[in-house]
Design an enzyme around this catalytic site. Structure first.
Site, short mmCIF file in Angstrom:
data_model
loop_
_atom_site.label_atom_id
_atom_site.label_comp_id
_atom_site.label_asym_id
_atom_site.label_seq_id
_atom_site.Cartn_x
_atom_site.Cartn_y
_atom_site.Cartn_z
NE ARG A 8 4.66 1.63 -0.88
CZ ARG A 8 5.41 1.80 0.20
NH1 ARG A 8 6.55 2.43 0.10
NH2 ARG A 8 5.03 1.35 1.36
CG ASN B 70 0.36 2.08 3.71
OD1 ASN B 70 -0.71 2.18 3.10
ND2 ASN B 70 1.48 2.66 3.32
CD GLU C 266 17.79 -12.55 -7.64
OE1 GLU C 266 17.27 -13.13 -6.68
OE2 GLU C 266 17.39 -11.46 -8.06
CB CYS D 259 -0.88 0.03 1.24
SG CYS D 259 -1.81 -1.46 1.51
CE LYS E 260 11.82 -2.50 -5.42
NZ LYS E 260 12.63 -3.53 -6.08
CD1 TRP F 203 -0.39 -5.94 -3.35
CD2 TRP F 203 -0.27 -6.73 -1.25
NE1 TRP F 203 0.12 -7.21 -3.40
CE2 TRP F 203 0.20 -7.72 -2.13
CE3 TRP F 203 -0.28 -7.01 0.11
CZ2 TRP F 203 0.65 -8.97 -1.69
CZ3 TRP F 203 0.17 -8.24 0.56
CH2 TRP F 203 0.63 -9.21 -0.35
CE LYS G 157 14.45 -10.69 -9.94
NZ LYS G 157 15.03 -10.55 -8.69
C1 G6P Z 1 9.56 -8.27 -2.01
C2 G6P Z 1 10.14 -7.80 -3.33
C3 G6P Z 1 11.46 -8.52 -3.60
C4 G6P Z 1 12.41 -8.33 -2.44
C5 G6P Z 1 11.79 -8.76 -1.12
C6 G6P Z 1 12.65 -8.34 0.06
O1 G6P Z 1 9.15 -9.59 -2.12
O2 G6P Z 1 9.22 -8.04 -4.37
O3 G6P Z 1 12.04 -8.00 -4.78
O4 G6P Z 1 13.58 -9.06 -2.67
O5 G6P Z 1 10.52 -8.13 -0.94
O6 G6P Z 1 12.67 -6.95 0.11
P1 G6P Z 1 13.79 -6.08 0.80
O7 G6P Z 1 13.35 -4.66 0.57
O8 G6P Z 1 13.78 -6.44 2.26
O9 G6P Z 1 15.09 -6.39 0.16
#
Ligand code: G6P
Length: 610
Positions: A27, A99, A482, A2, A605, A74, A486
């Site tokens: 986000r 939020n 990773e 959010c 995000k 969200w 992705k």
């Molecule tokens: C979310 C994002 C990821 C990220 C994870 C951890 O799932 O979509 O891309 O790796 O959070 O986030 P941070 O901000 O703690 O690295």
């Protein structure tokens, strides 16, 4: 997750609220809304879908007002529909954006229903609106009403509230979720992150845990958790709104992939002197703490967790210190044994991930030597909660799928591992050679970016696939993880990563002509072992794609898919370098499949709820 924007001004704030929401789109969210104090009173427009849908709605039914709040939601409690979209209102007087999660919302809901409040939504947020309205109706002004209600709310939240009775005022508060105040002349703002406000100001106050902000057109007053006036520093944002523009790139993700050489160079800049690392970069007292360190515990989520897994190989291999790496959501609920003099390291791009923050907070009571954050956001909760910090300098990362944050984390973690190694007896010549190798990382990543065209062609072979397998050994195993993450995040192809040696213990059963297998094969001490695993796939007719150093490509088993050759690079920097083609692969496959690259479905995000 959010997003919140709020404004009090002497002009119509609708455009500022909408542009703020757009800046927060990255986000991740599924509905959006705005509430304004208009000449008719409190009015709202909300919709399921995107901010552009909200804009279209405002095009047909315009709203205008000098005081307003807006939100991207969200969904957690209640479906992502228009009814549950924020702002949530109470009795046409109070509107709230929120939020986080109110954990005791059910009991509060029952209490409010008994008091005659009718609930229009399934959200946990609605209890906040009604509780504030109740206090307000009993004669408290908006600030007093919000302060009165806060102790009744259990959970994590950031909120912004307006009242029909008090134009020119927005009250905000935070506990566990971020909220900033933006300061300008004759207009003041609130937002869940500074990106939302960069077009209107660069001056920010980051609210501390428990703070309440009374935001008026010409003034901002902050009160701490105990209700005492608090004097919080005003910080200048370093980057401009341009830093969060896409520029010539079709997607933020592609822009951020291409920013990696600079972001890594920025992360290393000023941290090395000749061929050694400056201990001061870790903060006051770091020298003594790093020498005392006998073990390391790393926690993180998602992509940041993968960076932690790579760091384990370095910390154990170079510094010879035991290192454990764990997903934050597991660590926080587990009874773990803390060995004496263990350094606790959290890794987070945003610095606000709820599980990582909670794990850090719980660690503080467990007797660690110290806490260190590797983070991309200097004013974030995780940095503020940590004793020491090492900032990655990736700049704002907007694409939900993390790219430059990851490779800058690897750069920062290699600084940490090498510094620990220096305090724990690494051969000085080896140390210096590795520091020099680290300095070549921006150039090596740049060279890997030149593969873009080749990878775009390769991506065509993946468009109709349902599954993919990624293989790696040693530090490249987390890189394979990773790469798989992705691909699944943005192209929605099911992808799994395996330590190549584990292939024969199960996943080999999946390998046939339909299964693409991507092997990450730099020229390291495990190459010969990996070659055997590649043979195992080839013998089963698997569609094999091998990423290999130019040096070794010609000695590789002939791939019945394709060989992608990278410029030779040292073993320390290879994980970051080999990440680049995997990022590009996921990107191009997603583009070809027509998915929403920057905002993949169901993902956020910055995950500020559990
Ligand atoms: C979310 C994002 C990821 C990220 C994870 C951890 O799932 O979509 O891309 O790796 O959070 O986030 P941070 O901000 O703690 O690295």
């Amino acid at each position: 997750m959010c997003g919140i924007v709020g404004a009090a001004a002497r002009r119509d704030v609708v455009d500022t609220l909408i542009s703020g929401l757009k800046a927060l789109e990255y986000r991740g969210y599924d509905s959006a809304g705005v509430a304004l104090l208009t000449d008719k009173g409190l009015e709202r427009q909300r919709t399921k879908g995107k901010v552009r849908d909200l804009e279209a709605l405002l095009g047909t039914a315009p709203l205008a007002g000098f005081t307003g709040i807006a939100h991207t939601r969200w969904a957690t409690h209640g479906a992502p529909n228009t009814t549950n979209a924020h702002p949530v209102a109470s009795r046409d007087t109070i509107a709230v954006v929120h939020n986080g999660i109110i954990e005791n919302h059910e009991s509060l809901r029952a209490e409010l229903q008994a008091a005659g409040y009718e609930f229009a939504t399934q959200t946990d947020t609605e209890v906040i609106a009604h509780l504030i309205e109740q206090a307000h109706a009993r004669g408290m002004d908006l600030l007093a009403a919000v302060r009165h209600v806060i102790p009744r709310l259990h959970g994590a939240f950031a909120i912004a509230v307006i009242s029909r009775n008090e134009p020119g005022r927005v009250v905000g508060t935070r506990r566990g979720s971020p909220l900033v105040v933006g300061l300008a002349d004759g207009e003041q703002f609130l937002a869940s992150d500074i990106h939302a406000l960069l077009p209107v100001t660069r001056r920010f106050i980051y609210l501390a845990e428990g703070d309440v902000a009374d935001v008026k057109i010409d003034s901002v007053a902050i009160y701490d958790e105990a209700g005492a006036p608090a004097d919080r520093p005003v910080k200048q944002a370093h980057f401009s709104a341009d830093a969060v523009e896409r520029g010539e790139f079709r997607h933020y993700m592609l822009k951020e992939i291409h920013e990696q050489p600079q972001a890594i160079a920025d992360t290393l800049e000023g941290r090395l002197s000749g061929s050694h690392i400056l201990t001061e970069i870790f903060g006051v007292g770091a020298k003594e703490l790093l020498s005392r360190t006998r073990a390391v515990q790393i926690i993180a989520c998602g992509t940041s967790f993968h960076a932690g897994l790579v760091a384990r190989y370095w910390i154990e291999g170079l510094a010879k210190l035991p290192c454990n790496v764990e997903i934050a959501s597991e660590y926080r609920y587990r009874e773990c044994v803390v060995q004496p003099d263990t350094l606790f390291v959290s890794i987070s791009q945003s610095g606000e991930t709820a599980d990582t923050l909670a794990a850090l907070k719980s660690a503080k009571a467990k007797g660690y030597l110290a806490t260190l954050a590797v983070c991309n956001v200097p004013e974030s909760s995780i940095v503020r909660e940590s004793d020491l910090s090492l900032m990655t300098r990736a700049g704002p990362e907007i694409g939900v799928a993390s790219t430059k944050a990851f490779t800058t984390q690897l750069a920062a973690l290699s600084l940490l591992a090498l510094e620990l190694a220096r305090h724990h007896g690494i051969d000085p010549q080896r140390y210096e050679a590795l520091v020099r190798q680290l300095q070549t990382l921006p150039g090596a990543v740049n060279a890997a970016l030149a593969l873009d065209g080749e990878i775009r062609q390769l991506a065509e072979r993946f468009v109709s696939k349902q599954h993919a397998l990624f293989l790696g050994r040693g530090t490249q195993f987390p890189i394979a993880m990773e790469g798989a993450l992705k691909l699944k995040e943005i192209s929605y192809i099911h992808a799994e990563a395996y330590a190549a040696g584990e292939l024969k213990h199960g996943p080999l059963a999946l390998v046939d002509e339909e299964m693409p297998v991507i092997a990450v094969a730099p020229n390291d001490h495990l190459l010969e072992k990996l070659k055997s695993n590649i043979e195992e796939v080839r013998a089963r007719g698997g569609e094999l794609y091998v990423l290999a150093d130019a040096d070794v490509a010609q000695h590789m088993p002939h791939a019945n898919g394709k060989m992608i050759t990278l410029p030779p690079c040292g073993e320390l920097i290879a994980p970051a370098v080999f990440t680049v083609p995997l990022q590009l692969l996921a990107y191009h496959v997603a583009v070809l499949r027509g998915t929403d690259v920057d905002q993949p479905r169901n993902l956020a995000k910055s995950v500020t709820v559990e």
